[in-house]
Design a protein around this motif. Sequence first.
Motif, PDB file in Angstrom:
ATOM      1  N   VAL A  96      15.483 -21.583  28.938  1.00 15.26           N
ATOM      2  CA  VAL A  96      16.092 -21.494  30.268  1.00 15.26           C
ATOM      3  C   VAL A  96      16.288 -22.888  30.855  1.00 15.26           C
ATOM      4  N   PRO A 154      21.720 -21.783  35.063  1.00 17.95           N
ATOM      5  CA  PRO A 154      20.872 -21.417  36.201  1.00 17.95           C
ATOM      6  C   PRO A 154      21.287 -22.063  37.520  1.00 17.95           C
ATOM      7  N   ALA A 214      19.211 -16.677  38.025  1.00 21.82           N
ATOM      8  CA  ALA A 214      18.159 -17.444  37.353  1.00 21.82           C
ATOM      9  C   ALA A 214      16.776 -17.064  37.885  1.00 21.82           C
ATOM     10  N   TRP A 267      13.666 -15.616  35.612  1.00 20.77           N
ATOM     11  CA  TRP A 267      12.300 -16.144  35.599  1.00 20.77           C
ATOM     12  C   TRP A 267      11.278 -15.045  35.872  1.00 20.77           C
ATOM     13  N   ALA A 320      22.799 -13.404  30.239  1.00 24.28           N
ATOM     14  CA  ALA A 320      21.506 -13.788  30.824  1.00 24.28           C
ATOM     15  C   ALA A 320      20.816 -12.582  31.444  1.00 24.28           C
TER      16      ALA A 320
END
Length: 300
Positions: free
Chosen positions: A22, A28, A35, A39, A279
Amino acid sequence: MNAAPFFLGYAAAVGGLAPKLVLRSSWPQRSPLLAVAVWFALAASFSLCVSLAALHLATPGAHLHGVLYSCRVAVGLEGPSTDGLLPALGGAVALVVVVGHLTAFALHAGRAYAARARHRDVLDKVGRRSACSRATVLEHAEPAAYCLPGRDPRIVVSSGAVGLLSAEELSAVVEHERAHIHGRHHLVLAAAAAFARVFPRLPLARHLQEQVPLLLEMAADDRVLRRCSRGALAAAMFTLASGEAPRGALAAGGETALVRLKRVLAPAHDAHPVVRWAAGTGALATFVLPLLLTCHAGLG
């Protein structure tokens, strides 16, 4: 085959290798809210794998019946009583992970709430409301701006900032702080701090606590740019770069100002829809895959 080795290996990959992937990516900063979700998906997946690994390690028959069997054994509803200590230990480890997260979140949020309450009392005594900026002005020579989120939210601007910022720049600052309030960003930060408290030496926890505040600031900047010009936001950020916020508050300036300023002055296109989809799908998969294995074990 007992699934505990898989869960432990999966947790090691999520906790140590995934953060590096990442951090090396450029998307991100172009899609900060996505993003943040990625996480936290990694964090949730790691916690889930640790809990499932504890249950499967403590229950040799888990591979035959799945995690529900492990839980029933842990509470004494299934399996022989002579083997009850080890399953109970596995259940205790899983319970500690869950309770640890909730307790750490409550402690962090409670301390921040108390600090904000004390600061509101001070503002009620020494601050003055500004009708034009829709904020509380605090007499202070240094330029600073921050918000007190949560119940009875406040946006605070120092008199030094009011004197240095133009009307459009001040509006950008107020809009930035309002984005923090409306987005409940203080709760997101509390969740990040809770995960870091439970797993203090984990690379994922360290990067999560470092990256989430920056990404939330970028998300607030993006909201400002829907209503204000890049020049106004950049000028305000430069003026407030050295400003600090009290405990429990979120500031427009601070340590992240330089990185955000470069991002605002040299804007990049939004992440490609395919990248965002990949993602998001990957983050969801990291959490769903352990559950699928658990369900498969239960069917086996």
